[in-house]
Design a protein around this motif. Structure first.
Motif, PDB file in Angstrom:
ATOM      1  N   ARG A  17      -5.623   5.809  -2.570  1.00  0.00           N
ATOM      2  CA  ARG A  17      -6.428   6.718  -1.847  1.00  0.00           C
ATOM      3  C   ARG A  17      -5.965   7.164  -0.745  1.00  0.00           C
ATOM      4  N   THR A  69     -16.039  13.502   1.812  1.00  0.00           N
ATOM      5  CA  THR A  69     -16.211  12.458   0.681  1.00  0.00           C
ATOM      6  C   THR A  69     -15.589  13.059  -0.588  1.00  0.00           C
ATOM      7  N   ARG A 106     -14.483   3.956   5.205  1.00  0.00           N
ATOM      8  CA  ARG A 106     -13.576   3.580   4.240  1.00  0.00           C
ATOM      9  C   ARG A 106     -12.424   2.782   4.453  1.00  0.00           C
ATOM     10  N   ALA A 109     -14.497  -0.864   4.006  1.00  0.00           N
ATOM     11  CA  ALA A 109     -15.243  -0.746   2.535  1.00  0.00           C
ATOM     12  C   ALA A 109     -15.032  -2.149   1.884  1.00  0.00           C
ATOM     13  N   GLU A 114     -12.890   1.783  -3.123  1.00  0.00           N
ATOM     14  CA  GLU A 114     -13.365   2.767  -2.227  1.00  0.00           C
ATOM     15  C   GLU A 114     -12.647   2.935  -0.944  1.00  0.00           C
ATOM     16  N   ARG A 115     -11.958   2.164  -0.724  1.00  0.00           N
ATOM     17  CA  ARG A 115     -11.211   2.231   0.467  1.00  0.00           C
ATOM     18  C   ARG A 115     -10.074   3.455   0.719  1.00  0.00           C
TER      19      ARG A 115
END
Length: 263
Positions: A17, A69, A106, A109, A114-115
């Protein structure tokens, strides 16, 4: 380095991510397309995984509404998830606070999936007198990114060349093509230094400090790539499993896979 199974990494960490930042027309989408080996536009999903019409997202951004988000995913490589900070760079205080909150949440997290794992901050070089603006200053001075590495990307670096040529064109008359290229390259380096961008990125008062920076140029050409960005990001990660997750996710830099013995 020991061989680690890529599938096992994805099960534990999930997708890689990235939060990509920078003002409009900094070349962000082109970079993401290069990373994912595509010319297609990304699909956009909300935080619950519902697909959003891209036209609706564009309309919201024009009205000054942007949800950081939202996830951008390219079909060519769905193991990357991208978030765009679009909004605060235009000067919106609310958007800036939302961005800070997103990074804080984030970065820390509990769930690895989710990070955010890296931040790419794009600074375009097509206006060398306005390289480091208020948005850059505000982010680096005020944002705590925790252990999430920031990689600064100087985009459109080729734009410095015409400025360099314009300053020394009278000196280039009668010189060989090799000498000409050498002098222009030297002046480009002088112009880059003169912007003061690197000095400001290294300001000891900054809360966010880049782990590294890369220069990208001619990204609109078919034969260019983002190998330097991917390698720089991999080296900036201080968690070996995250590094291997990135290396196994990207599909454009095979040398990285060999170095890290990804299977």
């Amino acid at each position: 380095m020991a061989t680690i199974d890529a599938q096992d990494l994805r099960q534990r960490i999930g997708r890689f991510r990235v939060l990509i930042m920078g003002r409009a027309n900094a070349g962000k989408t082109t970079i993401l397309q290069k990373v994912c080996n595509t010319t297609d536009q990304p699909e956009i999903y909300d935080a619950k995984g519902n697909k959003i019409d891209a036209d609706i997202v564009k309309s919201s951004i024009k009205r000054g509404n942007h949800n950081i988000t939202n996830e951008m995913i390219f079909k060519s490589n769905p193991n990357f998830v991208f978030h765009d900070s679009c909004g605060f760079e235009a000067g919106s205080e609310d958007e800036f606070e939302n961005m800070k909150k997103f990074i804080s949440e984030r970065a820390h997290a509990t769930k690895l999936q989710e990070r955010i794992h890296a931040i790419w901050y794009c600074i375009p070089m097509d206006e060398p007198c306005r390289t480091f603006q208020r948005s850059e200053e505000k982010f680096f001075l005020e944002c705590d990114t925790g252990r999430v590495p920031v990689v600064t990307i100087f985009t459109k670096f080729e734009a410095l060349r015409p400025f360099a040529y314009g300053e020394i064109k009278n000196e280039l008359k009668g010189v060989s093509s090799e000498e000409r290229s050498k002098r222009i390259a030297e002046r480009v380096e002088e112009l880059f230094t003169k912007t003061g961008a690197c000095d400001r990125l290294c300001n000891p008062e900054n809360r966010a400090r880049p782990k590294s920076y890369v220069r990208l140029q001619n990204m609109n050409k078919q034969d260019t790539n983002c190998d330097a960005l991917l390698e720089s990001t991999a080296l900036a990660l201080d968690d070996e499993e995250l590094r291997l997750c990135l290396v196994s996710t990207q599909e454009s830099n095979m040398e990285l896979c060999i170095k890290c013995a990804i299977t």
